[in-house]
Design an enzyme around this catalytic site. Sequence first.
Site, PDB file in Angstrom:
ATOM      1  N   CYS A   1      60.084  27.256  31.394  1.00 15.17           N
ATOM      2  CA  CYS A   1      61.016  27.323  30.267  1.00 15.17           C
ATOM      3  C   CYS A   1      62.324  27.951  30.713  1.00 15.17           C
ATOM      4  O   CYS A   1      62.415  28.536  31.780  1.00 15.17           O
ATOM      5  CB  CYS A   1      60.405  28.168  29.165  1.00 15.17           C
TER       6      CYS A   1
ATOM      7  N   ARG B   1      65.120  22.896  32.337  1.00 14.56           N
ATOM      8  CA  ARG B   1      63.840  23.578  32.547  1.00 14.56           C
ATOM      9  C   ARG B   1      62.807  23.231  31.473  1.00 14.56           C
ATOM     10  O   ARG B   1      61.629  23.588  31.604  1.00 14.56           O
ATOM     11  CB  ARG B   1      64.041  25.098  32.566  1.00 14.56           C
TER      12      ARG B   1
ATOM     13  N   LYS C   1      63.831   7.390  35.374  1.00 13.61           N
ATOM     14  CA  LYS C   1      62.846   8.449  35.614  1.00 13.61           C
ATOM     15  C   LYS C   1      61.504   8.096  34.988  1.00 13.61           C
ATOM     16  O   LYS C   1      60.451   8.485  35.492  1.00 13.61           O
ATOM     17  CB  LYS C   1      63.384   9.764  35.043  1.00 13.61           C
TER      18      LYS C   1
ATOM     19  N   ASN D   1      58.236  32.795  29.748  1.00 12.70           N
ATOM     20  CA  ASN D   1      58.047  31.650  30.633  1.00 12.70           C
ATOM     21  C   ASN D   1      56.836  31.964  31.495  1.00 12.70           C
ATOM     22  O   ASN D   1      56.772  33.044  32.083  1.00 12.70           O
ATOM     23  CB  ASN D   1      59.311  31.476  31.499  1.00 12.70           C
ATOM     24  N   GLY D   2      55.868  31.047  31.561  1.00 14.81           N
ATOM     25  CA  GLY D   2      54.682  31.289  32.386  1.00 14.81           C
ATOM     26  C   GLY D   2      53.414  31.071  31.588  1.00 14.81           C
ATOM     27  O   GLY D   2      53.437  30.445  30.524  1.00 14.81           O
TER      28      GLY D   2
ATOM     29  N   GLU E   1      54.340   6.700  51.011  1.00 15.85           N
ATOM     30  CA  GLU E   1      55.231   7.573  50.244  1.00 15.85           C
ATOM     31  C   GLU E   1      56.564   7.795  50.984  1.00 15.85           C
ATOM     32  O   GLU E   1      57.633   7.781  50.367  1.00 15.85           O
ATOM     33  CB  GLU E   1      54.523   8.906  49.955  1.00 15.85           C
TER      34      GLU E   1
ATOM     35  N   LYS F   1      60.096   6.721  49.289  1.00 16.22           N
ATOM     36  CA  LYS F   1      61.189   7.680  49.080  1.00 16.22           C
ATOM     37  C   LYS F   1      62.451   7.174  49.753  1.00 16.22           C
ATOM     38  O   LYS F   1      63.535   7.203  49.190  1.00 16.22           O
ATOM     39  CB  LYS F   1      60.778   9.007  49.706  1.00 16.22           C
TER      40      LYS F   1
HETATM   41  C1  F6R Z   1      59.296   7.302  43.094  1.00 13.19           C
HETATM   42  C2  F6R Z   1      59.040   7.403  41.685  1.00 13.19           C
HETATM   43  C3  F6R Z   1      58.335   6.291  40.998  1.00 13.19           C
HETATM   44  C4  F6R Z   1      57.292   6.848  40.039  1.00 13.19           C
HETATM   45  C5  F6R Z   1      56.654   5.716  39.226  1.00 13.19           C
HETATM   46  C6  F6R Z   1      55.558   6.234  38.333  1.00 13.19           C
HETATM   47  O1  F6R Z   1      59.964   8.435  43.572  1.00 13.19           O
HETATM   48  O2  F6R Z   1      59.382   8.376  41.076  1.00 13.19           O
HETATM   49  O3  F6R Z   1      57.743   5.431  41.912  1.00 13.19           O
HETATM   50  O4  F6R Z   1      56.331   7.527  40.782  1.00 13.19           O
HETATM   51  O5  F6R Z   1      57.643   5.114  38.446  1.00 13.19           O
HETATM   52  O6  F6R Z   1      56.048   7.189  37.440  1.00 13.19           O
HETATM   53  P1  F6R Z   1      55.079   8.167  36.682  1.00 13.19           P
HETATM   54  O7  F6R Z   1      54.490   9.100  37.671  1.00 13.19           O
HETATM   55  O8  F6R Z   1      55.957   8.859  35.680  1.00 13.19           O
HETATM   56  O9  F6R Z   1      54.043   7.319  36.032  1.00 13.19           O
END
Ligand code: F6R
Length: 611
Positions: free
Chosen positions: A2, A27, A606, A100-101, A484, A488
């Site tokens: 938080c 946060r 995201k 927070n925690g 991975e 990335k």
């Molecule tokens: C890569 C990345 C994506 C997510 C994927 C699943 O860095 O962020 O490959 O891992 O879109 O997202 P979640 O984990 O939110 O289901």
Amino acid sequence: MCGIVGYVGSDQALPVLLSGMRMLEYRGYDSAGVAIVEDGEIDIVRKAGQIGNLEAALEGNEPSGTLGIGHTRWATHGGPTDGNAHPHRDCTGRVAIVHNGIIENHDVLRAELVAKGHTFESETDTEVAAHLIEQIISDKGSTLLEAVTEAVNILEGAFALVCVRADEPDVIVTARQEPPIIVGAADGVGLVGSDVPALLGHTRDVIPLDNRQIAEVRAGSVRLYDFEGNELEVQTVHIDWDLEAAEKGGYEDFMLKEIHEQPDAVRQTMLGRIDSNGKVSLDEVHWTNGELKDIDKIVIVACGTSYNAGMAAKHAIEHWTRIPVELDLASEFRYRDPVLDNRGLVIGITQSGETADTLAAVRFAREMGARVIAVTNVVGSSITRDADAVIFTHAGPEIGVAATKTFLGQLVALNVLALYLAQERGSMTVDKIRETMAAMEALPSQIEDLLEIKEDVKAAAKRYSEARDIIFIGRGVGMAMALEGALKLKEISYIHAEGYAAGELKHGPIALLQEGVPVVALCTGAKLYDKMLANVEEVRARGASAVIVAPRGDERARDLADDIFEVPATKPLLTPILDAIPLQLFAYYIAKEKGLSPDKPRNLAKSVTVE
Ligand code: F6R
């Protein structure tokens, strides 16, 4: 994770608190609230949702006091509702706190306080601290500082607490055990924040509390104490970032900041996972021993980075529990007519908890009668409603689009789950489980140490940033990390990257190798180490450059490598948690070298809420 702010001075506290809370909203944004001391009373306003909701609730009703505390919440205990929003108060309404925690002994304390006549308003662990402080003040006539000092010796777990009291309208008391707290004082002003940005509008000279320290903050002064009540010397740190950079904690990008937050993410996810008898504790998985023994198959479903975490976990779960594990891309699972019934356990991994394919996969699994465990970072996300049990990774909000600290949180949570299943089913000895948990507890400081290699990785990234293709190879859990590392890299640098099982290289991909093609080889897994080095020899024989992720101090790897990233030793099945660090840094620095923004890669979001 938080966000916490506190202000005491001669200006109205509310605008200062709100602007500090905005800076800390990354946060957590499940709820927001303020407590302002005014005319011998404490006025609390709090609302579920983002700060805008709180501002709407405050309209026409703004408290004008000059001392207050504020909080933006990343929910852990208790859903993201108005009632669970901070600040929390005692029964008299004369003490208010933000936190927070996780207070691990909140159940026991709550029961004791209820027996003494306290009434609770929320489902949070935090509220016990307010009632505990009230009880100490009423028993002993203590000051706020004395009561907080006594309370922090009773509370267990991780907490950054900030407390105010109607009867002491010129002081804020804050205490730290694990989560960060920064305090500061400037001309006629006293400040508290869980991160530097919240203070920077007033001062660049800040005092980060150490663990087990308490600060008494007044307008223009700070006094510091330890948990035993001894006064300590105040040491100030000068910050030279500007306000804009400060939101990223002084890092150029959220991704780099989040890479550096990984020791804490691992620590938080491990918190409370070993009970007083030294056993793995996983209260979230509420099935009986018999039911757990009944499981005859596990299916992991996930996408992207979460899928790669699942691939590493498959090795650990099978090795430790001897339950067969299938791994599925969530987008494929329900279209392949899977064989599944009520003896099956499905693990859905998703940091956001909102990925449409993963949600559909777990719903489908439940329709088939299987039990579902969700592993997610977001309290209140959709998957938490679609699962029979939820294990949270406590990595805090992740803003950079590329998953970093949530990936480590997933690996840790999945390993804890695997060890828990092994414990309950008796497939692993108590000593072996303890030894593995101890190795996991050592990881945060190993990651801190490993982050020191960033200059080496940056130098290597410079050399390879013009590459057209980069190939990653690994075996066992190293293959998950090859996938991975490639993911990335491709998502933030737009370089074509592929991850392969090293043994597969000669069945096709080796045709891609020629002078100048970099091959990143994951060589930390002890079992297949010799075989990995043999694959590196094959790569070099074709003129490709070898970038080796190797055990620290390994001479054979050093002799073979064009570049080497050395990683501290851990148990073979835990190596992904450490291997991730150089791979993330490699992708990050290549993207930076190419002038790209790692936080906002093109075409990505995201959370992927469409199929
Ligand atoms: C890569 C990345 C994506 C997510 C994927 C699943 O860095 O962020 O490959 O891992 O879109 O997202 P979640 O984990 O939110 O289901």
